[in-house]
Design a protein around this motif. Structure first.
Motif, PDB file in Angstrom:
ATOM      1  N   LEU A 179      56.351  15.318  22.947  1.00  0.00           N
ATOM      2  CA  LEU A 179      55.983  13.688  22.466  1.00  0.00           C
ATOM      3  C   LEU A 179      55.018  13.467  21.327  1.00  0.00           C
ATOM      4  CD1 LEU A 179      57.595  11.409  23.677  1.00  0.00           C
ATOM      5  CD2 LEU A 179      55.591  10.849  25.023  1.00  0.00           C
ATOM      6  N   LEU A 180      54.104  14.383  21.321  1.00  0.00           N
ATOM      7  CA  LEU A 180      53.097  14.297  20.395  1.00  0.00           C
ATOM      8  C   LEU A 180      53.940  14.667  18.983  1.00  0.00           C
ATOM      9  CD1 LEU A 180      49.979  16.115  21.831  1.00  0.00           C
ATOM     10  CD2 LEU A 180      50.015  13.673  21.244  1.00  0.00           C
ATOM     11  N   ARG A 181      54.484  15.383  19.126  1.00  0.00           N
ATOM     12  CA  ARG A 181      55.155  15.890  17.815  1.00  0.00           C
ATOM     13  C   ARG A 181      56.153  15.029  17.196  1.00  0.00           C
ATOM     14  NH1 ARG A 181      60.136  17.982  17.317  1.00  0.00           N
ATOM     15  NH2 ARG A 181      60.497  18.403  19.489  1.00  0.00           N
ATOM     16  N   ILE A 182      56.796  14.266  18.287  1.00  0.00           N
ATOM     17  CA  ILE A 182      57.893  13.351  17.869  1.00  0.00           C
ATOM     18  C   ILE A 182      56.887  12.030  17.576  1.00  0.00           C
ATOM     19  CG2 ILE A 182      59.634  11.622  18.883  1.00  0.00           C
ATOM     20  CD1 ILE A 182      60.364  13.970  20.884  1.00  0.00           C
ATOM     21  N   PHE A 183      56.270  11.541  18.161  1.00  0.00           N
ATOM     22  CA  PHE A 183      55.209  10.383  17.725  1.00  0.00           C
ATOM     23  C   PHE A 183      54.724  10.668  16.357  1.00  0.00           C
ATOM     24  CE2 PHE A 183      53.842   8.637  21.974  1.00  0.00           C
ATOM     25  CZ  PHE A 183      55.065   8.382  22.102  1.00  0.00           C
ATOM     26  N   GLY A 184      54.231  11.779  16.033  1.00  0.00           N
ATOM     27  CA  GLY A 184      53.819  12.244  14.562  1.00  0.00           C
ATOM     28  C   GLY A 184      54.676  11.748  13.497  1.00  0.00           C
ATOM     29  N   LYS A 185      56.087  12.523  13.862  1.00  0.00           N
ATOM     30  CA  LYS A 185      57.084  12.286  12.911  1.00  0.00           C
ATOM     31  C   LYS A 185      57.637  10.831  12.533  1.00  0.00           C
ATOM     32  CE  LYS A 185      59.987  16.313  13.063  1.00  0.00           C
ATOM     33  NZ  LYS A 185      61.434  16.702  13.614  1.00  0.00           N
ATOM     34  N   LEU A 186      57.160  10.036  13.593  1.00  0.00           N
ATOM     35  CA  LEU A 186      57.547   8.687  13.582  1.00  0.00           C
ATOM     36  C   LEU A 186      56.214   7.873  12.842  1.00  0.00           C
ATOM     37  CD1 LEU A 186      59.637   8.198  16.676  1.00  0.00           C
ATOM     38  CD2 LEU A 186      60.442   8.294  14.354  1.00  0.00           C
ATOM     39  N   LYS A 187      55.137   8.333  12.599  1.00  0.00           N
ATOM     40  CA  LYS A 187      54.044   8.123  12.089  1.00  0.00           C
ATOM     41  C   LYS A 187      53.214   7.064  12.853  1.00  0.00           C
ATOM     42  CE  LYS A 187      55.921   7.100   7.354  1.00  0.00           C
ATOM     43  NZ  LYS A 187      56.343   6.305   6.398  1.00  0.00           N
ATOM     44  N   PHE A 188      53.224   7.636  14.301  1.00  0.00           N
ATOM     45  CA  PHE A 188      52.042   7.340  15.552  1.00  0.00           C
ATOM     46  C   PHE A 188      51.276   8.514  15.611  1.00  0.00           C
ATOM     47  CE2 PHE A 188      51.620   6.056  19.984  1.00  0.00           C
ATOM     48  CZ  PHE A 188      50.485   5.269  19.787  1.00  0.00           C
ATOM     49  N   TYR A 189      50.031   8.672  15.135  1.00  0.00           N
ATOM     50  CA  TYR A 189      49.341   9.739  15.320  1.00  0.00           C
ATOM     51  C   TYR A 189      48.258   9.799  16.546  1.00  0.00           C
ATOM     52  CZ  TYR A 189      51.024  10.011  10.891  1.00  0.00           C
ATOM     53  OH  TYR A 189      52.059   9.876   9.574  1.00  0.00           O
ATOM     54  N   VAL A 190      48.744  10.508  17.587  1.00  0.00           N
ATOM     55  CA  VAL A 190      47.931  10.224  19.021  1.00  0.00           C
ATOM     56  C   VAL A 190      46.994  11.407  19.069  1.00  0.00           C
ATOM     57  CG1 VAL A 190      48.248  10.432  21.519  1.00  0.00           C
ATOM     58  CG2 VAL A 190      49.922   9.182  19.949  1.00  0.00           C
ATOM     59  N   LYS A 191      45.717  11.187  19.331  1.00  0.00           N
ATOM     60  CA  LYS A 191      44.594  12.180  19.519  1.00  0.00           C
ATOM     61  C   LYS A 191      44.836  13.314  20.395  1.00  0.00           C
ATOM     62  CE  LYS A 191      39.682  11.976  21.113  1.00  0.00           C
ATOM     63  NZ  LYS A 191      38.802  10.891  21.541  1.00  0.00           N
ATOM     64  N   ASN A 192      45.452  13.073  21.804  1.00  0.00           N
ATOM     65  CA  ASN A 192      45.622  14.383  22.515  1.00  0.00           C
ATOM     66  C   ASN A 192      46.575  13.655  23.662  1.00  0.00           C
ATOM     67  OD1 ASN A 192      44.035  13.063  24.548  1.00  0.00           O
ATOM     68  ND2 ASN A 192      42.199  14.149  23.718  1.00  0.00           N
ATOM     69  N   ALA A 193      47.028  14.715  24.579  1.00  0.00           N
ATOM     70  CA  ALA A 193      48.276  14.406  25.503  1.00  0.00           C
ATOM     71  C   ALA A 193      47.636  13.185  26.473  1.00  0.00           C
ATOM     72  CB  ALA A 193      48.301  15.849  26.128  1.00  0.00           C
ATOM     73  N   SER A 194      46.197  13.235  26.731  1.00  0.00           N
ATOM     74  CA  SER A 194      45.865  12.254  27.721  1.00  0.00           C
ATOM     75  C   SER A 194      45.903  11.159  27.348  1.00  0.00           C
ATOM     76  CB  SER A 194      44.300  12.819  28.158  1.00  0.00           C
ATOM     77  OG  SER A 194      43.611  12.550  26.990  1.00  0.00           O
ATOM     78  N   VAL A 195      45.952  10.807  26.122  1.00  0.00           N
ATOM     79  CA  VAL A 195      46.093   9.317  25.743  1.00  0.00           C
ATOM     80  C   VAL A 195      47.691   8.963  25.864  1.00  0.00           C
ATOM     81  CG1 VAL A 195      46.211   7.938  23.372  1.00  0.00           C
ATOM     82  CG2 VAL A 195      44.475   9.613  23.772  1.00  0.00           C
ATOM     83  N   ILE A 196      48.667  10.047  26.038  1.00  0.00           N
ATOM     84  CA  ILE A 196      50.011   9.418  26.330  1.00  0.00           C
ATOM     85  C   ILE A 196      49.847   8.855  27.811  1.00  0.00           C
ATOM     86  CG2 ILE A 196      52.218  10.146  26.500  1.00  0.00           C
ATOM     87  CD1 ILE A 196      51.833  12.172  24.339  1.00  0.00           C
ATOM     88  N   GLU A 197      49.281   9.770  28.568  1.00  0.00           N
ATOM     89  CA  GLU A 197      49.122   9.372  30.268  1.00  0.00           C
ATOM     90  C   GLU A 197      48.390   8.179  30.195  1.00  0.00           C
ATOM     91  OE1 GLU A 197      47.382  11.596  33.844  1.00  0.00           O
ATOM     92  OE2 GLU A 197      47.735  12.815  32.029  1.00  0.00           O
ATOM     93  N   GLN A 198      47.369   7.793  29.621  1.00  0.00           N
ATOM     94  CA  GLN A 198      46.646   6.550  29.574  1.00  0.00           C
ATOM     95  C   GLN A 198      47.706   5.236  29.087  1.00  0.00           C
ATOM     96  OE1 GLN A 198      43.498   6.106  30.693  1.00  0.00           O
ATOM     97  NE2 GLN A 198      42.888   8.075  31.228  1.00  0.00           N
TER      98      GLN A 198
ATOM     99  N   ALA B 246      44.252   6.574  18.793  1.00  0.00           N
ATOM    100  CA  ALA B 246      45.725   6.876  18.033  1.00  0.00           C
ATOM    101  C   ALA B 246      45.619   6.036  16.744  1.00  0.00           C
ATOM    102  CB  ALA B 246      46.766   6.469  18.985  1.00  0.00           C
ATOM    103  N   ILE B 247      46.235   6.404  15.729  1.00  0.00           N
ATOM    104  CA  ILE B 247      46.383   5.761  14.407  1.00  0.00           C
ATOM    105  C   ILE B 247      48.086   5.395  14.312  1.00  0.00           C
ATOM    106  CG2 ILE B 247      46.243   5.735  12.135  1.00  0.00           C
ATOM    107  CD1 ILE B 247      44.028   7.701  12.418  1.00  0.00           C
ATOM    108  N   LEU B 248      48.389   4.174  13.734  1.00  0.00           N
ATOM    109  CA  LEU B 248      49.669   3.721  13.982  1.00  0.00           C
ATOM    110  C   LEU B 248      49.781   3.052  12.530  1.00  0.00           C
ATOM    111  CD1 LEU B 248      52.372   3.025  15.126  1.00  0.00           C
ATOM    112  CD2 LEU B 248      51.689   0.898  16.027  1.00  0.00           C
ATOM    113  N   ASP B 249      50.623   3.811  11.704  1.00  0.00           N
ATOM    114  CA  ASP B 249      51.154   3.314  10.459  1.00  0.00           C
ATOM    115  C   ASP B 249      51.701   1.699  10.614  1.00  0.00           C
ATOM    116  OD1 ASP B 249      53.232   2.970   8.259  1.00  0.00           O
ATOM    117  OD2 ASP B 249      52.017   4.492   7.739  1.00  0.00           O
ATOM    118  N   ALA B 250      51.208   1.146   9.600  1.00  0.00           N
ATOM    119  CA  ALA B 250      51.571  -0.512   9.806  1.00  0.00           C
ATOM    120  C   ALA B 250      53.093  -0.816   9.684  1.00  0.00           C
ATOM    121  CB  ALA B 250      50.823  -1.143   8.663  1.00  0.00           C
ATOM    122  N   SER B 251      53.637   0.216   8.999  1.00  0.00           N
ATOM    123  CA  SER B 251      55.007  -0.046   8.870  1.00  0.00           C
ATOM    124  C   SER B 251      55.711   0.247  10.210  1.00  0.00           C
ATOM    125  CB  SER B 251      55.592   0.781   7.820  1.00  0.00           C
ATOM    126  OG  SER B 251      55.786   2.229   8.332  1.00  0.00           O
TER     127      SER B 251
END
Length: 376
Positions: A76-95, A317-322
């Motif tokens: 999921l971290l990999r998929i999010f990154g491809k979609l310009k949503f950059y998550v710090k680590n796995a626990s953030v997804i859980e939160q 996490a950092i989300l690209d504005a687009s």
């Protein structure tokens, strides 16, 4: 910076903890079952004892339990990154999957810096004052600074003698004997006004010059995003601006959205802290600068990034504005990952119970167990 302990929120990854707990007990349980069943078969049919012992140890597999969380979250971290949503680590997804309240900043978060416009009222700025204004704005990452910087005419780059950003108030810069202040009315020494729109005031050498009035352009898909989110979450707009956009937002957003204005950075942090004490799991979405405290305090903090390299270690996490209008899908995907992990645990237990049954009853040869184990 994210990896530095000083920015750690000590958030516990419950699935990692659960996996570790299960794995410890799993090992003890498997060894106990192997010894008990072998002892039984030594008395009933000694020729099967060694086969039962090895079959039990081989067929029992904690791999699916151990791999469920890292494999799911990692993908999921990999998929999010491809979609310009950059998550710090796995626990953030859980939160993120556990949140029930979403708080948005306004300027630079639900509004777009690229499409906003501004008008100037006041004493005409001289060329040298315009150059100083442009170059002072150049040093700031605040959304209003970036918007105004883009709107103003191009000027030569000069090296400022002094630059300072006063959080929640404004910025000031000086070049040779000239000084400029840009920010709130009180910061530049002007009388407070009840302007309905967002305004930025300017003074040079302690003399008030005028103000820029901004006309916001809201992000594409904002209304649809809020309508999707309102079904499952409490929504709040927590803004440092005045109430000028209240009526516009009221028309644009769902009826139950709370609109709170004139909030300083400390006020935002305290607002989140109070609601967390009442049981809220808060997702804060801001621009990463004035919202640093609120982003750090929230259960999950997302910084929106647009046409500038803004980075705040306070965010998770950092989300690209687009991709702002895709936020609901990212949250929904996070929830799905938790369901996937839970089902992986269930399937792993079913496999182990069935496998151990056949191994303990002497119906499973070690070679067959060795083929079945990696298939799990």
């Amino acid at each position: 910076l994210w990896s530095n302990d000083v920015f750690s929120k000590n958030k516990e990854d419950s699935f990692t903890t659960l996996t570790n707990t299960i794995s410890k007990r799993f090992t003890i349980a498997v060894l106990s079952i192997a010894l008990i069943s072998t002892t039984y078969w030594l008395f009933v049919d000694a020729s099967k004892a060694m086969n039962v012992f090895t079959a039990v140890l081989i067929i029992a597999c904690p791999c699916a339990i151990a791999l469920s969380a890292p494999f799911t979250f990692g993908n999921l971290l990999r998929i999010f990154g491809k979609l310009k949503f950059y998550v710090k680590n796995a626990s953030v997804i859980e939160q993120l999957a556990a949140i029930n309240t979403i708080i948005f900043d306004k300027t630079g978060t639900i509004t777009s810096n690229k499409k906003s416009t501004a008008t100037y009222e006041g004493e005409v700025l001289s060329t040298s004052e315009e150059i100083l204004l442009k170059n002072t704005l150049r040093g700031s990452n605040h959304p209003l600074s970036r918007t105004l910087y883009d709107i103003l005419d191009e000027h030569n780059i000069i090296s400022l003698n002094h630059f300072e950003e006063h959080l929640g108030k404004g910025i000031e810069g000086s070049h040779n004997s000239d000084n400029i202040k840009i920010g709130s009315a009180s910061f530049v020494g002007a009388a407070e006004t009840t302007a309905l729109n967002t305004t930025v005031h300017v003074s040079t050498n302690n003399k008030y010059k005028g103000k820029f009035t901004f006309y916001n352009s809201y992000r594409k898909g904002l209304s649809k995003l809020f309508n999707n989110l309102k079904k499952y979450y409490d929504l709040v707009i927590l803004s440092g601006d005045n109430e000028g956009e209240f009526e516009n937002l009221k028309k644009l957003l769902p009826t139950k959205t709370k609109l709170i204005f004139n909030q300083k950075p400390d006020d935002k942090l305290e607002y989140i802290k109070y609601h967390q004490s009442e049981g809220a799991k808060v997702l804060m979405i801001g621009d990463g600068l004035n919202d640093a405290g609120a982003l750090a305090q929230s259960n999950v903090g997302i910084a929106i990034s647009e046409n500038v390299n803004v980075f705040s270690p306070a965010c998770d996490a950092i989300l690209d504005a687009s991709k702002f209008n895709q936020l609901y899908k990212f949250i929904r995907a996070s929830k799905s990952s938790i369901i996937i992990i839970k089902w992986s645990f269930v399937l792993s237990f079913i496999y182990n119970i069935i496998g151990l049954y056949f191994a303990v009853t002497g119906q499973l040869a070690p070679v067959i167990a060795a083929i079945l184990m990696p298939l799990s």
